[in-house]
Design a protein around this motif. Structure first.
Motif, mmCIF file in Angstrom:
data_model
loop_
_atom_site.group_PDB
_atom_site.id
_atom_site.type_symbol
_atom_site.label_atom_id
_atom_site.label_comp_id
_atom_site.label_asym_id
_atom_site.label_seq_id
_atom_site.Cartn_x
_atom_site.Cartn_y
_atom_site.Cartn_z
ATOM 1 N N TYR B 35 -14.127 32.270 64.852
ATOM 2 C CA TYR B 35 -13.339 31.163 65.385
ATOM 3 C C TYR B 35 -14.004 29.841 64.985
ATOM 4 O O TYR B 35 -15.205 29.763 64.784
ATOM 5 C CB TYR B 35 -13.292 31.200 66.913
ATOM 6 N N GLN B 37 -14.259 25.954 66.615
ATOM 7 C CA GLN B 37 -13.986 25.187 67.824
ATOM 8 C C GLN B 37 -14.349 23.729 67.591
ATOM 9 O O GLN B 37 -15.525 23.386 67.390
ATOM 10 C CB GLN B 37 -14.766 25.727 69.025
ATOM 11 N N LEU B 39 -14.525 19.771 68.915
ATOM 12 C CA LEU B 39 -14.992 19.177 70.168
ATOM 13 C C LEU B 39 -13.863 19.007 71.171
ATOM 14 O O LEU B 39 -12.833 18.409 70.871
ATOM 15 C CB LEU B 39 -15.642 17.825 69.870
ATOM 16 N N GLY B 40 -14.045 19.579 72.339
ATOM 17 C CA GLY B 40 -13.077 19.413 73.415
ATOM 18 C C GLY B 40 -11.854 20.296 73.314
ATOM 19 O O GLY B 40 -10.931 20.187 74.120
ATOM 20 N N GLN B 41 -11.839 21.178 72.338
ATOM 21 C CA GLN B 41 -10.681 22.045 72.156
ATOM 22 C C GLN B 41 -11.073 23.516 72.300
ATOM 23 O O GLN B 41 -12.242 23.869 72.274
ATOM 24 C CB GLN B 41 -10.059 21.803 70.775
ATOM 25 N N GLY B 42 -10.076 24.355 72.461
ATOM 26 C CA GLY B 42 -10.334 25.779 72.521
ATOM 27 C C GLY B 42 -10.596 26.350 71.140
ATOM 28 O O GLY B 42 -10.256 25.733 70.134
ATOM 29 N N PRO B 43 -11.197 27.515 71.079
ATOM 30 C CA PRO B 43 -11.453 28.153 69.782
ATOM 31 C C PRO B 43 -10.144 28.495 69.060
ATOM 32 O O PRO B 43 -9.153 28.842 69.695
ATOM 33 C CB PRO B 43 -12.204 29.432 70.156
#
Lengths: 113, 114
Positions: B35, B37, B39-43
């Motif tokens: 995955y 990822q 910054l600040g987001q989901g994978p």
């Protein structure tokens, strides 16, 4: 260019209070919904899951509620502790044999002592 | 029980340079995921392996990204050449069985491209 700043939804609670973290999902064909906890510098950690044919599931200090009518998922944490401080992600799994998880935007839970 | 192991934990490179990440999944887990990822987001899934076979690589930017899992155990993800937008955390996860939704994540490799 890249945006400056991080606009992560944040929930601030007092230690000992209950926390409710919400999530909206998009795919009505998803068969499982999962909550993950991610502490700083670590990978996401599985907390609890719920199958699409259920509307509530309880674990240790955590409860997940699923409302398929409005495509809404929530995670309730009872008696929130400082160790619960982290970013929480909901994820949905597409139905069928595929095991693809689609993660939502995280929520930062900040527990105040 | 040992968890998913990833190395290095941090990597800083200049753009246009190559970089590689290594992952060793939990023993007995035949499904491995990479995955990315931001910054600040989901994978976001890049590639999924069932044993040594890549069964879902639709999100992998194949012009610069490659992955391999030669013996169906550990895996390597490579970027060549790296671009500024590749700066992110690269997470490896594994699960038991192709239908298991309980994925176990490693700590990730934080890549910074300058």
């Amino acid at each position: 260019g890249e945006s400056v700043g991080l606009h992560l939804p944040t929930l601030s609670v007092q230690e000992g209070d209950n926390s409710i973290i919400n999530c909206a999902y998009s795919n009505s064909a998803s068969d499982y919904f999962i909550w993950y906890k991610q502490e700083s510098g670590k990978g996401p950690q599985f907390i609890i899951d719920i199958r699409s044919n259920m509307d509530k599931r309880q674990g240790q200090r955590v409860t997940v509620l699923l409302n398929k009518t409005v495509k809404h998922l929530s995670l309730q944490i009872a008696a929130t502790q400082p160790g619960d401080s982290a970013v929480y992600f909901c994820a949905e799994r597409k139905g069928g044999a595929t095991n693809k998880l689609i993660f939502g935007t995280g929520t930062l839970l900040a527990v105040q002592p | 029980e040992a968890g998913v192991v990833q190395s290095p934990r941090y990597k800083i490179i200049e753009k246009k340079q190559p970089v590689a990440f290594w992952c060793n999944p939990i023993s007995g887990h035949n499904t491995l995921y990479w995955y990315r990822q931001n910054l600040g987001q989901g994978p976001e899934l890049l590639i999924r392996y069932e044993n040594e076979e890549a069964v879902d690589d639709s999100q992998l930017p194949k012009d610069r990204f490659s992955a391999e899992r030669l013996k169906g155990v550990d895996s390597t993800l490579k970027i060549q050449p790296a671009e500024l937008g590749d700066s992110a955390v690269y997470l490896c996860a594994s699960s038991w069985g192709q239908t298991s939704y309980e994925q176990y994540f490693g700590p990730g490799t934080r890549l910074t491209v300058t």
